[in-house]
Design an enzyme around this catalytic site. Structure first.
Site, short mmCIF file in Angstrom:
data_model
loop_
_atom_site.label_atom_id
_atom_site.label_comp_id
_atom_site.label_asym_id
_atom_site.label_seq_id
_atom_site.Cartn_x
_atom_site.Cartn_y
_atom_site.Cartn_z
N SER A 1 0.82 -1.21 0.00
CA SER A 1 0.00 0.00 0.00
C SER A 1 0.86 1.26 0.00
O SER A 1 1.85 1.35 0.74
CB SER A 1 -0.90 0.00 1.23
OG SER A 1 -1.69 -1.16 1.24
N CYS B 1 2.91 2.40 -2.24
CA CYS B 1 4.28 2.20 -2.71
C CYS B 1 4.40 2.33 -4.22
O CYS B 1 5.35 1.84 -4.82
CB CYS B 1 4.82 0.85 -2.25
SG CYS B 1 5.17 0.81 -0.49
N GLY B 2 3.41 2.95 -4.85
CA GLY B 2 3.62 3.32 -6.25
C GLY B 2 2.82 2.55 -7.29
O GLY B 2 3.15 2.63 -8.47
N THR C 1 -0.41 3.12 -8.25
CA THR C 1 -1.13 4.08 -9.09
C THR C 1 -0.16 4.81 -10.01
O THR C 1 -0.45 5.04 -11.18
CB THR C 1 -1.92 5.06 -8.21
OG1 THR C 1 -2.77 4.31 -7.34
CG2 THR C 1 -2.77 5.99 -9.04
N ASP D 1 -4.86 -1.35 -8.51
CA ASP D 1 -4.79 -1.87 -7.13
C ASP D 1 -5.00 -3.39 -7.02
O ASP D 1 -4.39 -4.02 -6.18
CB ASP D 1 -5.83 -1.16 -6.25
CG ASP D 1 -5.57 -1.32 -4.76
OD1 ASP D 1 -4.41 -1.17 -4.34
OD2 ASP D 1 -6.51 -1.62 -4.01
N ASN E 1 -2.80 9.74 4.36
CA ASN E 1 -3.56 8.71 3.65
C ASN E 1 -4.83 9.30 3.02
O ASN E 1 -5.81 8.60 2.82
CB ASN E 1 -3.92 7.55 4.58
CG ASN E 1 -4.46 6.34 3.82
OD1 ASN E 1 -3.96 5.99 2.75
ND2 ASN E 1 -5.50 5.70 4.36
N SER E 2 -4.82 10.60 2.72
CA SER E 2 -5.99 11.18 2.04
C SER E 2 -6.08 10.58 0.63
O SER E 2 -5.07 10.19 0.04
CB SER E 2 -5.88 12.70 1.99
OG SER E 2 -4.66 13.11 1.40
N ARG E 3 -7.30 10.50 0.13
CA ARG E 3 -7.53 9.72 -1.09
C ARG E 3 -8.46 10.43 -2.05
O ARG E 3 -9.26 11.28 -1.66
CB ARG E 3 -8.16 8.37 -0.70
CG ARG E 3 -7.29 7.49 0.21
CD ARG E 3 -6.59 6.42 -0.58
NE ARG E 3 -5.57 5.73 0.22
CZ ARG E 3 -4.88 4.71 -0.26
NH1 ARG E 3 -5.11 4.24 -1.47
NH2 ARG E 3 -3.94 4.14 0.47
N ARG F 1 9.33 -0.98 -0.76
CA ARG F 1 9.99 0.29 -0.46
C ARG F 1 11.22 -0.06 0.37
O ARG F 1 11.12 -0.31 1.57
CB ARG F 1 8.99 1.13 0.34
CG ARG F 1 9.25 2.59 0.44
CD ARG F 1 8.15 3.23 1.26
NE ARG F 1 7.05 3.71 0.44
CZ ARG F 1 6.97 4.94 -0.07
NH1 ARG F 1 7.92 5.81 0.17
NH2 ARG F 1 5.94 5.30 -0.79
P1 GTP Z 1 -2.58 1.74 -2.37
O1 GTP Z 1 -3.66 2.48 -3.10
O2 GTP Z 1 -2.45 2.16 -0.93
O3 GTP Z 1 -2.61 0.28 -2.52
O4 GTP Z 1 -1.18 2.22 -2.92
P2 GTP Z 1 -0.47 2.47 -4.33
O5 GTP Z 1 0.63 1.47 -4.44
O6 GTP Z 1 -1.40 2.63 -5.46
O7 GTP Z 1 0.16 3.86 -3.97
P3 GTP Z 1 0.57 5.07 -4.87
O8 GTP Z 1 0.94 4.73 -6.27
O9 GTP Z 1 -0.44 6.12 -4.74
O10 GTP Z 1 1.91 5.45 -4.07
C1 GTP Z 1 2.15 6.72 -3.78
C2 GTP Z 1 3.46 6.88 -3.04
O11 GTP Z 1 4.54 6.26 -3.71
C3 GTP Z 1 3.77 8.36 -3.01
O12 GTP Z 1 4.41 8.64 -1.80
C4 GTP Z 1 4.71 8.51 -4.20
O13 GTP Z 1 5.49 9.66 -4.10
C5 GTP Z 1 5.50 7.23 -4.10
N1 GTP Z 1 6.09 6.83 -5.40
C6 GTP Z 1 5.46 6.28 -6.45
N2 GTP Z 1 6.31 6.02 -7.46
C7 GTP Z 1 7.53 6.41 -7.02
C8 GTP Z 1 8.85 6.38 -7.58
O14 GTP Z 1 9.07 5.95 -8.71
N3 GTP Z 1 9.87 6.85 -6.80
C9 GTP Z 1 9.65 7.34 -5.55
N4 GTP Z 1 10.70 7.77 -4.84
N5 GTP Z 1 8.42 7.38 -4.98
C10 GTP Z 1 7.39 6.92 -5.70
C1 SPV Z 2 -4.46 0.01 0.42
O1 SPV Z 2 -4.31 0.34 1.61
O2 SPV Z 2 -3.76 -0.88 -0.12
C2 SPV Z 2 -5.49 0.67 -0.41
C3 SPV Z 2 -6.40 1.61 0.24
O3 SPV Z 2 -5.56 0.41 -1.59
S1 SPV Z 2 -7.73 0.82 1.04
O4 SPV Z 2 -8.76 0.55 0.02
O5 SPV Z 2 -8.24 1.72 2.06
O6 SPV Z 2 -7.30 -0.42 1.61
MN MN Z 3 -4.09 -1.17 -2.19
#
Ligand code: GTP
Ligand code: SPV
Ligand code: MN
Length: 641
Positions: free
Chosen positions: A298, A300-301, A303, A323, A416-418, A449
């Site tokens: 979660s 960790c990138g 999206t 996701d 964790n705002s969405r 990460r």
């Molecule tokens: P969930 O929705 O919680 O499952 O997470 P997700 O994996 O979709 O998260 P998301 O892509 O929104 O991750 C966002 C975080 O990852 C932010 O803090 C970004 O800055 C960081 N991030 C994403 N890609 C990179 C990257 O290539 N390098 C770095 N340093 N940070 C990254």
């Molecule tokens: C996660 O935490 O991996 C998310 C957000 O994608 S939630 O749907 O709240 O679990």
């Molecule tokens: Mn997720």
């Protein structure tokens, strides 16, 4: 509507949707205890839950735009949603949650399998019979004074061969509206259920009745919830019960509860996979296409990678999911994947024009934001949206905020705002994203990460080695769940909080599914790490759009495995195949030789220490651990020695 089970009718309808690629796998294999309750009577169930929770009224939802707007208007009137300025952000709204209800609560997430061993050491197990008694008490009268909404929804295109259906009962209009965006809320789901398709009953209550035991009515609050929370799963009977939270994965039960925890157990029994992954289509300058599924923990990138805008000329990335991915072996020996969701529930902070321009374009209209900051002109802001914060904001708690507060460590938006937004609005959404038969997966990527040790990219040398890479992911904790941010923890397959059964069985299931695929069509497996830091704590790799360089190497390695390319792209290392000198396209990128060496450094002593920690971790699973995992660990040690 009559209620006669007619499974044959459903089967035919499913096969008609994707006749060439797919015939639906027979359901309900395995032991009787695992047989899904497909014959459960949906209307009787609704009546039973209403009897237990005692709402004022029951509303059956149809998923229509009119229904969504009516609920939104009611929430605006009630103060749950704030309408943003139409000239800035048309049809968009801001919700502020209770400050105690901002993320998933892993400590209150339970897997109630008959046997504790079937939940495994990484889940909170509770005896199902005892939990049923406890929940009966908790849910008794929990909807007094509220409306009970019945939300029939499909995960994946309605009627598709990889899709599944469910009904969420909830007393939260915010949840209903979010389900409209994140799933396919559709009255036709009831037809499938009536025709005998297995379905998942999911009960949700915010746990804040408006009428107390004495019959006294209380005023509502903007974000009702309860201090006491339960996120409960019965994987064997495919049921979900969620109490006390209105937030994200705790409450939108199609997402983590169904599409990961329950679906992973379904997949174990029925021969498919439910994973915490993004899904993209990559097109090379030669117009060759590759489909990548990638698991990251979660926040960790996922999206970011799902919406990647390549910096490498001529390469294109299109979005399918960000996701969750469901994958099923197809009759041609490939692994076919769909995104079971219909929207994105994405992390706002860190999303900016520099990091994720595609998300910024996706968010220009029709968005529900939760716990971001409000600007003085009725728009939204969060850390990372612009380099400089506005001079004044209303923060996520509803208080005045200035950059001085930010400097003092009080962020304007909750970490964790969405945002909640329809996938269809994404400018890079692939035309195939709703194909019920899915896309063939060419590569599976695992990442975490990691500030140290783990190289930018490495390719597994076999399917088993790839499963080992997935099983040994560890990652620094983020704000997506309660707990200490930054602490390193094991997060196998990025599924630690999401696997509905014993994690070691999950690895065994992966080994089995892989063995059943054709050797030409079996996906190649890779590990990546965008987060390696130098001694000063700086990210060594620029990340984001530059990650396309790694994606390109992955695609070229697939070409090599198919004989499309004959050059050598990789060199061996103890942890897998690394890009050969010159094979990773670094054209136009300002990265020093020293940084490059640091990105691919595999420090021997640190890795040997990791193998000891892996051994300890594996030992927790006792004899459920597949022998292939122990063998992979020993081989890794051998290569390091
Ligand atoms: P969930 O929705 O919680 O499952 O997470 P997700 O994996 O979709 O998260 P998301 O892509 O929104 O991750 C966002 C975080 O990852 C932010 O803090 C970004 O800055 C960081 N991030 C994403 N890609 C990179 C990257 O290539 N390098 C770095 N340093 N940070 C990254
Ligand atoms: C996660 O935490 O991996 C998310 C957000 O994608 S939630 O749907 O709240 O679990
Ligand atoms: Mn997720």
């Amino acid at each position: 509507m009559t209620f006669t089970a007619n499974p044959r009718r459903t089967r035919l309808a499913l096969a008609e949707l994707a006749p060439d690629v797919f015939t639906p796998a027979p359901t309900a294999a395995g032991p009787a205890a695992h047989r899904p309750p497909s014959s459960r009577d949906a209307r009787a169930w609704v009546a039973e839950i209403a009897e237990l929770t005692q709402p004022d009224e029951i509303v059956w939802c149809d998923g229509s735009a009119a229904e969504k707007q009516r609920l939104i208007d009611e929430m605006v009137a009630a103060g749950t949603l704030l309408k943003l300025a139409d000239e800035k952000r048309p049809n968009s709204y801001l919700a502020r949650s209770d400050p105690s209800d901002v993320a998933r609560v892993e400590s209150r997430t339970f897997i109630c399998s008959e046997r504790e061993d079937d939940a495994g050491p990484t889940n909170n197990w509770r005896d199902p019979a005892a939990m049923r008694v406890e929940l009966d008490e908790v849910f008794s009268g929990s909807m007094r004074g509220r409306t009970l909404y019945v939300v029939p929804f499909s995960m994946g295109p309605v009627g598709g061969p990889i899709s599944q259906v469910g009904i969420e009962i909830t007393d939260s209009p915010y949840v209903v509206v979010s389900m409209h965006v994140m799933t396919r809320v559709d009255a036709r789901v009831m037809d499938l259920i009536d025709a005998g398709q297995q379905w998942v009953p999911a009960v949700h209550s915010v746990g804040a009745p408006l009428v107390d035991g004495n019959g006294t009515r209380h005023d509502d609050v903007a974000w009702p919830c309860n201090e006491d929370k339960y996120i409960v799963h019965y994987p064997e009977t495919r049921e979900i019960w969620s109490y006390g939270s209105g937030s994200g994965g705790n409450a939108l039960l199609g997402k983590k509860c169904f599409a990961l925890r329950i679906a992973s157990a379904m997949g174990r029994d029925e021969g498919w996979l439910a994973e915490h992954m993004l899904l993209i289509r990559v097109t090379s300058p030669e117009q060759r296409q590759y489909h990548l599924a990638a698991a990251f923990p979660s926040a960790c990138g996922k999206t970011n990678l799902a919406m990647l805008r390549p910096t490498v000329p001529g390469w294109k990335v299109e979005t399918i999911g960000d996701d969750i991915v469901w994958m099923r072996p197809g009759p041609d020996g490939s692994l076919r994947a769909i995104n079971p969701e219909a929207g994105f529930f994405g992390v706002a902070p860190g999303t900016g024009v520099e990091t994720n321009p595609t998300a910024i374009e996706t968010l220009t209209h029709d968005v529900i934001f939760t716990n971001v900051a409000l600007t003085d002109d009725g728009d939204v802001w969060w850390e990372g949206l612009t380099p400089e914060p506005p001079a004044h904001l209303i923060d996520w708690r509803g208080d005045d905020w200035t950059p001085a507060d930010g400097a003092a460590g009080r962020p304007a938006a909750h970490p964790n705002s969405r945002f909640t937004v329809a996938a269809q609005q994404c400018p890079t959404i692939a035309d195939v994203w709703e194909d019920p038969a899915g896309v063939p997966v060419d590569a599976i990527v695992f990442g975490g990460r990691r500030a140290s040790n783990v190289p930018l990219v490495a390719q597994a040398t076999s399917w088993d080695h790839g499963v080992f890479l997935g099983a040994t992911i560890s990652s620094e904790r983020t704000a997506a769940a309660e707990g200490a941010v930054g602490e390193l923890r094991r997060d196998p397959f990025a599924m630690l909080p999401f696997c509905g059964y014993n994690m070691a069985d999950h690895w065994g299931h992966w080994l089995e599914v892989g063995a059943g695929l054709s050797s030409e069509r079996r996906p190649k497996i890779f590990g990546v790490n965008w987060f390696r830091k130098d001694a000063d704590g700086r990210f060594i790799w620029p990340g984001f759009g530059e990650n396309s360089r790694v994606v390109k190497w992955i695609a070229e390695q697939i070409d090599r495995s198919r004989g499309v390319r004959t050059d050598s792209g990789a060199v061996t290392s103890p942890v897998g195949l690394l890009p050969a000198p010159g094979a990773l396209d670094l054209d136009g990128l300002d990265v020093s030789e020293a940084d490059l060496a640091a990105l691919f450094d595999v420090p021997r002593d640190a890795w040997l220490a990791e193998t000891d920690l892996t051994e300890e971790f594996f030992a927790r699973f006792g004899d459920r651990l597949p022998a292939a995992m122990t063998a992979q660990l020993e081989r890794l040690r051998g290569r390091l020695a």
